[in-house]
Design a protein around this motif. Structure first.
Motif, PDB file in Angstrom:
ATOM      1  N   HIS A 173       8.637  16.321  20.529  1.00  0.00           N
ATOM      2  CA  HIS A 173       7.377  16.324  21.269  1.00  0.00           C
ATOM      3  C   HIS A 173       6.509  15.119  20.903  1.00  0.00           C
ATOM      4  CE1 HIS A 173       8.680  20.220  22.547  1.00  0.00           C
ATOM      5  NE2 HIS A 173       8.790  20.603  21.288  1.00  0.00           N
ATOM      6  N   GLY A 174       7.157  14.060  20.427  1.00  0.00           N
ATOM      7  CA  GLY A 174       6.442  12.821  20.148  1.00  0.00           C
ATOM      8  C   GLY A 174       5.829  12.741  18.766  1.00  0.00           C
ATOM      9  N   GLU A 175       5.944  13.826  17.971  1.00  0.00           N
ATOM     10  CA  GLU A 175       5.351  13.777  16.640  1.00  0.00           C
ATOM     11  C   GLU A 175       6.161  12.831  15.753  1.00  0.00           C
ATOM     12  OE1 GLU A 175       6.881  16.090  18.142  1.00  0.00           O
ATOM     13  OE2 GLU A 175       7.724  17.641  16.854  1.00  0.00           O
ATOM     14  N   ARG A 176       5.470  12.172  14.832  1.00  0.00           N
ATOM     15  CA  ARG A 176       6.115  11.173  13.985  1.00  0.00           C
ATOM     16  C   ARG A 176       6.324  11.699  12.571  1.00  0.00           C
ATOM     17  NH1 ARG A 176       7.907   6.366  16.251  1.00  0.00           N
ATOM     18  NH2 ARG A 176       6.689   5.914  18.096  1.00  0.00           N
ATOM     19  N   HIS A 177       7.441  11.272  11.971  1.00  0.00           N
ATOM     20  CA  HIS A 177       7.741  11.652  10.585  1.00  0.00           C
ATOM     21  C   HIS A 177       8.105  10.387   9.818  1.00  0.00           C
ATOM     22  CE1 HIS A 177       8.095  15.827  11.934  1.00  0.00           C
ATOM     23  NE2 HIS A 177       8.824  15.376  12.925  1.00  0.00           N
ATOM     24  N   ASP A 178       7.600  10.293   8.581  1.00  0.00           N
ATOM     25  CA  ASP A 178       7.958   9.158   7.734  1.00  0.00           C
ATOM     26  C   ASP A 178       9.424   9.251   7.307  1.00  0.00           C
ATOM     27  OD1 ASP A 178       5.310   8.498   7.860  1.00  0.00           O
ATOM     28  OD2 ASP A 178       4.893   8.797   5.726  1.00  0.00           O
ATOM     29  N   ALA A 179      10.023   8.103   7.045  1.00  0.00           N
ATOM     30  CA  ALA A 179      11.344   8.052   6.411  1.00  0.00           C
ATOM     31  C   ALA A 179      11.165   7.581   4.977  1.00  0.00           C
ATOM     32  CB  ALA A 179      12.246   7.073   7.148  1.00  0.00           C
ATOM     33  N   LEU A 180      11.908   8.200   4.067  1.00  0.00           N
ATOM     34  CA  LEU A 180      11.987   7.694   2.698  1.00  0.00           C
ATOM     35  C   LEU A 180      13.264   6.877   2.621  1.00  0.00           C
ATOM     36  CD1 LEU A 180      11.083  10.951   0.750  1.00  0.00           C
ATOM     37  CD2 LEU A 180       9.593   9.007   1.275  1.00  0.00           C
ATOM     38  N   THR A 181      13.177   5.698   2.012  1.00  0.00           N
ATOM     39  CA  THR A 181      14.392   4.919   1.820  1.00  0.00           C
ATOM     40  C   THR A 181      14.830   5.096   0.368  1.00  0.00           C
ATOM     41  OG1 THR A 181      13.134   2.927   1.323  1.00  0.00           O
ATOM     42  CG2 THR A 181      13.790   3.227   3.591  1.00  0.00           C
ATOM     43  N   TYR A 182      16.119   5.299   0.215  1.00  0.00           N
ATOM     44  CA  TYR A 182      16.711   5.504  -1.107  1.00  0.00           C
ATOM     45  C   TYR A 182      17.755   4.423  -1.345  1.00  0.00           C
ATOM     46  CZ  TYR A 182      14.763  10.152  -1.962  1.00  0.00           C
ATOM     47  OH  TYR A 182      13.918  11.200  -2.224  1.00  0.00           O
ATOM     48  N   SER A 183      17.942   4.071  -2.605  1.00  0.00           N
ATOM     49  CA  SER A 183      19.026   3.143  -2.907  1.00  0.00           C
ATOM     50  C   SER A 183      19.653   3.493  -4.247  1.00  0.00           C
ATOM     51  CB  SER A 183      18.529   1.686  -2.898  1.00  0.00           C
ATOM     52  OG  SER A 183      17.652   1.491  -3.952  1.00  0.00           O
ATOM     53  N   MET A 184      20.824   2.931  -4.452  1.00  0.00           N
ATOM     54  CA  MET A 184      21.546   3.143  -5.719  1.00  0.00           C
ATOM     55  C   MET A 184      22.415   1.916  -5.962  1.00  0.00           C
ATOM     56  SD  MET A 184      23.854   6.361  -6.964  1.00  0.00           S
ATOM     57  CE  MET A 184      25.014   6.424  -5.645  1.00  0.00           C
ATOM     58  N   ILE A 185      22.386   1.438  -7.205  1.00  0.00           N
ATOM     59  CA  ILE A 185      23.281   0.343  -7.595  1.00  0.00           C
ATOM     60  C   ILE A 185      24.604   0.974  -8.033  1.00  0.00           C
ATOM     61  CG2 ILE A 185      23.611  -1.600  -9.196  1.00  0.00           C
ATOM     62  CD1 ILE A 185      21.199  -2.053  -7.456  1.00  0.00           C
TER      63      ILE A 185
END
Ligand SMILES: CC(C)(COP(=O)(O)OP(=O)(O)OC[C@H]1O[C@@H](n2cnc3c(N)ncnc32)[C@H](O)[C@@H]1OP(=O)(O)O)[C@@H](O)C(=O)NCCC(=O)NCCS
Length: 138
Positions: free
Chosen positions: A125-137
């Protein structure tokens, strides 16, 4: 696509449609695994990722809700990590919606938060959600 539709709530805007999947599959460095509960069973989950030079991004990972909690997600994640390393990756990335319980799954596996993309996902319905970015070496 059946697993995609069952695993992701459309309200959150995380699932890819058939056309997005079809578009990425032929791209350089893109690979995926499917997992089944046994050899003759239907597909229970998948992992899709892309490796470019020494980095791999996990684009999607999903297990059918009927098969969650049985270790299949971890199996696919481990396969992705092994495969990416063999392809020459030294850093792994992924994005997950802030609020998705899968953050615990990735943190248990050793991924750490690298940043936040504000209003990255667009819900039904057009609502926005943040993304978390994850990383790993690796
Ligand atoms: C995230 C997902 C792939 C996990 O798959 P799964 O097969 O249920 O997970 P597993 O059974 O392999 O669990 C592996 C580990 O993660 C933990 N874990 C899995 N889901 C968890 C959750 N929701 N909350 C906390 N821990 C969780 C398990 O306890 C387990 O820990 P252990 O190794 O210490 O025993 C699955 O829940 C899913 O498909 N979710 C919907 C799609 C999605 O959001 N994908 C991620 C974004 S792309």
């Amino acid at each position: 696509m059946a697993v995609m539709e069952a695993a992701f709530d459309p309200a959150n805007g995380e699932a890819w449609n058939r056309s997005q999947c079809g578009g990425i599959l032929p791209m350089r460095g893109v690979e995926f695994f499917l997992v089944r509960a046994d050899e003759t069973a239907p597909v229970a989950g998948f992992a899709l990722w892309r490796t470019l030079l020494d980095e791999s991004e996990l684009l999607l990972l999903a297990i059918d809700p009927a098969h969650q909690g049985k270790g299949l997600g971890k199996l696919l994640l481990d396969r992705f990590i092994d495969h990416a390393k063999s392809a020459g990756a030294h850093r792994l990335h992924l994005e997950v919606r802030d609020g998705n319980p899968a953050v615990h799954f990735y943190e248990r596996a050793g991924f750490r938060i690298a940043g936040r993309r504000r209003e990255y996902y667009r819900g039904l319905h057009g609502e926005r959600h943040d993304a978390l970015t994850y990383s790993m070496i690796v």
